[in-house]
Design an enzyme around this catalytic site. Structure first.
Site, PDB file in Angstrom:
ATOM      1  N   LYS A  74      -3.717  -7.122   8.784  1.00 22.89           N
ATOM      2  CA  LYS A  74      -4.141  -8.584   8.845  1.00 22.89           C
ATOM      3  C   LYS A  74      -4.001  -8.960  10.386  1.00 22.89           C
ATOM      4  O   LYS A  74      -2.923  -8.727  10.997  1.00 22.89           O
ATOM      5  CB  LYS A  74      -2.973  -9.094   7.968  1.00 22.89           C
ATOM      6  N   LYS A 123       0.531   2.134  -0.609  1.00 26.64           N
ATOM      7  CA  LYS A 123       1.766   1.797  -1.334  1.00 26.64           C
ATOM      8  C   LYS A 123       1.493   1.286  -2.544  1.00 26.64           C
ATOM      9  O   LYS A 123       0.575   1.101  -2.993  1.00 26.64           O
ATOM     10  CB  LYS A 123       2.551   0.691  -0.569  1.00 26.64           C
ATOM     11  N   HIS A 167      -1.092  -2.712   3.464  1.00 23.80           N
ATOM     12  CA  HIS A 167      -2.466  -3.492   3.936  1.00 23.80           C
ATOM     13  C   HIS A 167      -2.081  -4.630   4.820  1.00 23.80           C
ATOM     14  O   HIS A 167      -2.925  -5.265   5.651  1.00 23.80           O
ATOM     15  CB  HIS A 167      -3.443  -3.823   2.937  1.00 23.80           C
ATOM     16  N   GLU A 201       2.929 -16.388  -3.650  1.00 29.06           N
ATOM     17  CA  GLU A 201       1.619 -16.196  -4.310  1.00 29.06           C
ATOM     18  C   GLU A 201       1.538 -17.378  -5.719  1.00 29.06           C
ATOM     19  O   GLU A 201       2.749 -17.436  -6.258  1.00 29.06           O
ATOM     20  CB  GLU A 201       1.301 -14.716  -4.900  1.00 29.06           C
ATOM     21  N   HIS A 209       5.680  -4.751   2.663  1.00 25.70           N
ATOM     22  CA  HIS A 209       5.181  -5.845   3.301  1.00 25.70           C
ATOM     23  C   HIS A 209       6.130  -6.829   4.131  1.00 25.70           C
ATOM     24  O   HIS A 209       5.925  -6.881   5.243  1.00 25.70           O
ATOM     25  CB  HIS A 209       4.163  -6.733   2.517  1.00 25.70           C
ATOM     26  N   ARG A 221     -13.510   9.809 -13.212  1.00 22.65           N
ATOM     27  CA  ARG A 221     -13.943  10.664 -14.664  1.00 22.65           C
ATOM     28  C   ARG A 221     -15.019  10.455 -15.289  1.00 22.65           C
ATOM     29  O   ARG A 221     -15.921  11.289 -15.979  1.00 22.65           O
ATOM     30  CB  ARG A 221     -12.524  10.592 -15.492  1.00 22.65           C
TER      31      ARG A 221
HETATM   32  C1  BG6 Z   1      -0.199  -6.416  -3.117  1.00 24.35           C
HETATM   33  C2  BG6 Z   1       0.543  -6.243  -4.092  1.00 24.35           C
HETATM   34  O1  BG6 Z   1       0.248  -4.843  -2.020  1.00 24.35           O
HETATM   35  O2  BG6 Z   1      -0.278  -7.200  -2.234  1.00 24.35           O
HETATM   36  C3  BG6 Z   1       0.291  -7.629  -4.749  1.00 24.35           C
HETATM   37  O3  BG6 Z   1       0.608  -5.158  -4.923  1.00 24.35           O
HETATM   38  C4  BG6 Z   1       0.181  -8.874  -3.921  1.00 24.35           C
HETATM   39  O4  BG6 Z   1       1.140  -7.786  -5.883  1.00 24.35           O
HETATM   40  C5  BG6 Z   1      -0.735  -8.393  -2.791  1.00 24.35           C
HETATM   41  O5  BG6 Z   1      -0.523  -9.790  -4.831  1.00 24.35           O
HETATM   42  C6  BG6 Z   1      -0.864  -9.716  -1.809  1.00 24.35           C
HETATM   43  O6  BG6 Z   1      -1.573  -9.141  -0.736  1.00 24.35           O
HETATM   44  P1  BG6 Z   1      -2.760 -10.446  -0.138  1.00 24.35           P
HETATM   45  O7  BG6 Z   1      -3.545  -9.707   1.065  1.00 24.35           O
HETATM   46  O8  BG6 Z   1      -3.454 -10.925  -1.350  1.00 24.35           O
HETATM   47  O9  BG6 Z   1      -1.587 -11.347   0.444  1.00 24.35           O
END
Ligand code: BG6
Length: 499
Positions: free
Chosen positions: A187, A153, A183, A221, A245, A47
């Site tokens: 990996k 997602k 994603h 994390e 995931h 935008r």
């Molecule tokens: C994302 C989540 O899909 O994956 C995040 O929304 C998360 O909350 C992230 O931190 C973790 O991905 P990666 O690749 O950093 O392990």
């Protein structure tokens, strides 16, 4: 990269954080690796009024921050930046789609060929429907073989919202045109689960209930929620991590051997796992799952905020920042083997792994005291922080007496191949432009994951937690998660085992 007619990568949400943190660094690295199709053009839609040069300047900074290769070399950047274009665009404004259509036609004329077009919707899911309807209204969705649409997602908030989004996508695009990104599937070590299991003869024979005691999948994390409070309040750990995931990791770990490397074959074997997941019966849910939310406290000598103090978070929020559950797969291979899943923020380490814990030997003839130091054998597929595979087993300690000690054999990607591993988005964007759907989510699997988790989502929504916040930063989550496995006579990986 196999030759084709060029790609116009239309990036909705060009000024957003996904574009800056993941998509642009990935595209730039593909360029450096000679994996970007030629000709290539990125058409950023946002935008904000910007021109091409301002967009390129923003992206250069983002790539410097977020690329695995760090600051770009100027000449490399210049070679890439020439392909960056910007169109100021409002997803809700119908006239803008006509301008987009005209811009694409102009590009086709300039290249003298109809290019492949990727519509990448890096925008909130509540805008997906508008975007696809309007693309279709302009006829931009036609030509199955040439046009793709990409969504990320979270695909919905629950089963119903997923079905609505999916129906809208399917109304205008064929399934083969729709690329749903999780994603984790990009990996390297996640893909390596397939290589490990099916390219080696020795693991598969013991990959079953006869030898495996349980499987523990952890995605932990250390970071808190940071600036993403607004998003996370609506999501929570179960939707943000487990629904997608962790379910993907579970499926790859548990699936039967595919007959071929064909995309649909692999996706179907994963779907078989989803179909075999034991229903989460509403009456037993408090014994099958645990949730938590982090307190404030100290981490690495710094004071960190409680989740409820993060920006954008309600002071009495019930959103879980930690989720753990016990799953069973009702088939011949896995009957009776628990799969423990856990994921959370502000935990003790940045650690993602799949641990296959084997049963104890059937008869241990060593004197009782000898085995005191041993731990059951386990095979760990490590996704983070290092990517690799570790085999933990018992060995005799050097010396005059027969003492057993746990030892490890380690395979590390970086050491073994002497190269840095492509980021997940690099793999996925390359496959996307090649039209290979293997590492993308098929609709039935996403639907099945929502369906499976629905009883738990509803149970948690109906029964707000009475004990939040319930875990300290820098720990492995709430006591309830320990209890979940302790009631089975087992334990999670302890922080001391994280090397
Ligand atoms: C994302 C989540 O899909 O994956 C995040 O929304 C998360 O909350 C992230 O931190 C973790 O991905 P990666 O690749 O950093 O392990």
């Amino acid at each position: 990269m196999t030759g084709h007619r060029g790609v116009v990568f239309v990036l909705f949400g060009a000024n957003g954080s996904l574009a800056a943190r993941k998509i642009l660094p990935a595209l730039f690295n593909l360029k450096l690796d000679g994996q970007l199709p030629e000709p290539f053009m990125l058409l950023g839609l946002g935008r904000r009024p910007l021109d091409d040069a301002a967009l390129a300047a923003r992206y250069r900074e983002a790539v410097g921050h977020h690329s695995r290769r760090g600051e770009p070399v100027q000449a490399d950047w210049d070679a890439f930046a020439g392909a960056l274009r910007y169109l100021s665009f409002d997803v809700r404004n119908l006239e803008d789609y006509a301008r987009l259509g005209a811009r694409l036609e102009e590009q086709a004329r300039a290249w003298n060929t109809a290019p492949e077009v990727v519509f990448y919707l890096a925008i909130p899911p509540d805008l997906f429907a508008t975007a696809v309807q309007q693309l279709a209204a302009q006829g931009l969705h036609r030509e199955r073989a040439r046009v793709r649409v990409v969504v990320e997602k979270p695909l919905g908030h629950d089963l119903d919202s997923f079905l609505t989004i999916n129906a809208e996508l399917r109304r205008h695009f064929h399934e083969e045109q729709i690329f749903r990104i999780d994603h984790f599937l990009g990996k390297e070590t996640v893909q390596n689960v397939l290589a490990l299991r099916f390219a080696n003869p020795m693991f598969e024979p013991i990959w079953n209930r006869n030898y495996v005691d349980h499987v523990a999948i952890t995605v932990a994390e250390r970071e808190g929620i940071g600036e993403r409070g607004g998003y996370y309040e609506e999501t929570g750990a179960l939707r943000d991590m487990v629904q997608n995931h962790l379910m993907q990791l579970l499926c790859l770990t548990a699936m039967e051997p595919p007959v071929s490397y064909a995309p649909e074959e692999i996706r179907s074997r994963k779907m078989d796992v989803m179909n075999a997941l034991r229903h989460l019966a509403p009456h037993g849910l408090h014994q099958l799952a645990a949730r938590g939310q982090y307190r404030g406290g100290w981490l690495d000598g710094e004071r960190v905020r409680a989740y409820r103090e993060e920006p954008g978070v309600a002071p009495v929020s019930s959103t879980e920042t930690f989720a753990a559950l016990r799953a069973f797969i009702d088939n011949w291979r896995w009957q009776g083997v628990p799969f423990y899943l856990r994921s959370g923020k502000r935990l003790a380490a940045d650690l993602s792994e799949i641990a296959i814990r084997f049963r104890a030997v059937p008869h241990c003839f060593f004197p009782g005291c000898v085995g005191l130091n041993t731990a059951p054998a386990q095979l760990v597929v490590r996704i983070k922080p290092d990517q690799g595979v570790h085999l933990h087993f018992a060995a005799k300690e050097p010396g005059y007496c027969m003492c057993l000690k746990p030892v490890q054999m380690r395979f590390n990607y970086r050491e073994a191949f002497g190269t840095s591993v492509p980021a997940a988005y690099e793999t996925l964007l390359r496959d996307l432009m090649e039209g290979d759907p293997t590492l993308f989510m098929r609709a039935d699997q996403v639907e099945a994951a929502w369906r499976w988790l629905t009883p738990l989502l509803e149970f948690w929504a109906r029964n707000p937690p009475a004990d939040f916040p319930n875990y300290n930063p820098g720990t492995w989550g709430p006591e309830a998660a320990d209890l979940l496995v302790a009631t089975d006579g087992r334990a999670w990986l302890s922080p001391g085992e994280v090397v």
